[in-house]
Scaffold this motif. Structure first.
Motif, short mmCIF file in Angstrom:
data_model
loop_
_atom_site.label_atom_id
_atom_site.label_comp_id
_atom_site.label_asym_id
_atom_site.label_seq_id
_atom_site.Cartn_x
_atom_site.Cartn_y
_atom_site.Cartn_z
N ALA A 86 38.26 44.45 60.82
CA ALA A 86 37.19 45.42 60.56
C ALA A 86 37.65 46.83 60.89
N TRP A 87 36.98 47.81 60.27
CA TRP A 87 37.30 49.22 60.54
C TRP A 87 37.11 49.53 62.03
N ALA A 88 35.99 49.10 62.57
CA ALA A 88 35.67 49.39 63.97
C ALA A 88 35.44 48.08 64.71
N PRO A 89 35.86 48.05 65.99
CA PRO A 89 36.34 49.17 66.80
C PRO A 89 37.84 49.46 66.67
N ARG A 90 38.54 48.73 65.79
CA ARG A 90 40.00 48.79 65.74
C ARG A 90 40.54 50.22 65.57
N PHE A 91 40.09 50.92 64.53
CA PHE A 91 40.68 52.22 64.25
C PHE A 91 40.12 53.36 65.10
N PRO A 92 38.82 53.43 65.37
CA PRO A 92 38.36 54.48 66.28
C PRO A 92 39.06 54.43 67.64
N GLU A 93 39.39 53.22 68.11
CA GLU A 93 40.05 53.10 69.41
C GLU A 93 41.46 53.69 69.42
N ARG A 94 42.02 53.93 68.24
CA ARG A 94 43.35 54.53 68.15
C ARG A 94 43.30 56.05 68.27
N LEU A 95 42.11 56.61 68.37
CA LEU A 95 41.93 58.06 68.48
C LEU A 95 41.34 58.36 69.84
N PRO A 96 42.17 58.70 70.82
CA PRO A 96 41.67 58.91 72.18
C PRO A 96 40.57 59.96 72.23
N ASP A 97 39.48 59.61 72.87
CA ASP A 97 38.35 60.53 73.10
C ASP A 97 37.67 60.99 71.81
N ALA A 98 37.88 60.28 70.71
CA ALA A 98 37.27 60.69 69.45
C ALA A 98 35.85 60.16 69.34
N PRO A 99 34.89 61.01 69.00
CA PRO A 99 33.54 60.52 68.74
C PRO A 99 33.52 59.59 67.53
N LEU A 100 32.59 58.66 67.52
CA LEU A 100 32.36 57.78 66.37
C LEU A 100 31.00 58.12 65.80
N ILE A 101 30.98 58.52 64.54
CA ILE A 101 29.76 58.93 63.86
C ILE A 101 29.50 57.95 62.71
N TYR A 102 28.27 57.48 62.60
CA TYR A 102 27.91 56.57 61.52
C TYR A 102 27.20 57.35 60.41
N THR A 103 27.43 56.90 59.17
CA THR A 103 26.79 57.49 58.01
C THR A 103 26.31 56.36 57.11
N PRO A 104 25.23 56.54 56.37
CA PRO A 104 24.71 55.45 55.54
C PRO A 104 25.65 55.10 54.38
N GLY A 105 25.47 53.88 53.88
CA GLY A 105 26.11 53.52 52.63
C GLY A 105 27.37 52.70 52.74
N SER A 106 28.01 52.53 51.59
CA SER A 106 29.16 51.66 51.42
C SER A 106 30.47 52.43 51.57
N HIS A 107 31.56 51.78 51.18
CA HIS A 107 32.88 52.42 51.20
C HIS A 107 32.94 53.58 50.22
#
Length: 243
Positions: A202-223
């Motif tokens: 899955a996209w998360a948490p795998r890839f956000p965790e590769r960005l130290p201290d990066a906020p994670l923002i959600y947006t509606p919709g598909s790819h």
């Protein structure tokens, strides 16, 4: 506060797919650039386009335009050229934004980061092509990429996609310096993105965790939220740009 956005498209896409988002951003006073990377224009030769070529193109695009203090956004596969280019564009970047995007490490290819069945699909597509290029089957696209659009919209959009040079999917980058730079980054994720399955891929948490201290923002919709939910995605990109 106004920003300068450089929006980098995903595989089989082009800069034109960002048009609805770009319009929303521009009406709010932001500058927006939407390059189409090598091999993704209709008349491009694809067989000999390599991942390093698209990184070189993106660096040259930003430098030729004299852009500084940019918000460099990568969508999906676009995380690869954005990561590679950011090493050479570091002094010009205000923030990196990965939207439903791969965040690769050194030596990783896109195929490495996908479920094995995807790798088999990409290899088979390239082998069956005349120019070592890849296209998603329509059933994969409609069910996993743009499932929040009507069947009519899916059928209208799918033929506009371009075949992706296979070398850009099975090659990796040296990103050791990127990792050391720790550029300000944000990860944006579409809530209903099914392009990668739940679980270990899955996209998360795998890839956000590769960005130290990066906020994670959600947006509606598909790819394909840049087409199905462009105003909401523009809002999320502005929020990401503001840190």
């Amino acid at each position: 506060m106004s920003h300068t956005f450089v929006l980098v498209h995903g595989a089989c896409h082009g800069g034109w797919t960002w048009r609805p988002v770009a319009e929303h951003l521009r009406t709010r006073g932001h500058a927006v650039y939407t390059p189409t990377l090598p091999g993704l224009n209709p008349d491009d030769q694809r067989a000999d386009v390599h991942l390093s070529d698209v990184v070189d193109y993106l660096v040259d695009y930003v430098e030729r335009a004299g852009l500084t203090n940019i918000v460099l956004v990568g969508h999906s596969w676009g995380g690869f050229p954005v990561s590679g280019a950011s090493v050479r564009l570091a002094t010009r970047i205000a923030r990196l934004v990965y939207w439903s995007a791969f965040v690769p490490h050194s030596g990783e290819t896109l195929i490495d980061l996908c479920p094995p069945a995807y790798g088999e699909m990409f290899r088979a597509s390239a082998a069956a092509s005349s120019d070592n290029s890849v296209m998603f089957p329509f059933d994969v696209f409609s069910a996993g990429f743009m499932q929040d659009a009507s069947p009519e919209t899916q059928r209208l959009f799918y033929p506009l996609l371009e075949r992706q040079p296979f070398h850009t999917m099975n090659e990796s980058l040296d990103l050791d310096e990127w990792a050391h730079l720790r550029l300000p980054s944000t990860y944006v994720l579409s809530k209903d993105d099914l392009a990668l399955p739940p679980g270990e891929f899955a996209w998360a948490p795998r890839f956000p965790e590769r960005l130290p201290d990066a906020p994670l923002i959600y947006t509606p919709g598909s790819h394909e939220s840049q087409l199905t939910q462009p105003e909401a995605l523009a809002d999320a990109l502005i929020q990401a740009a503001n840190g």
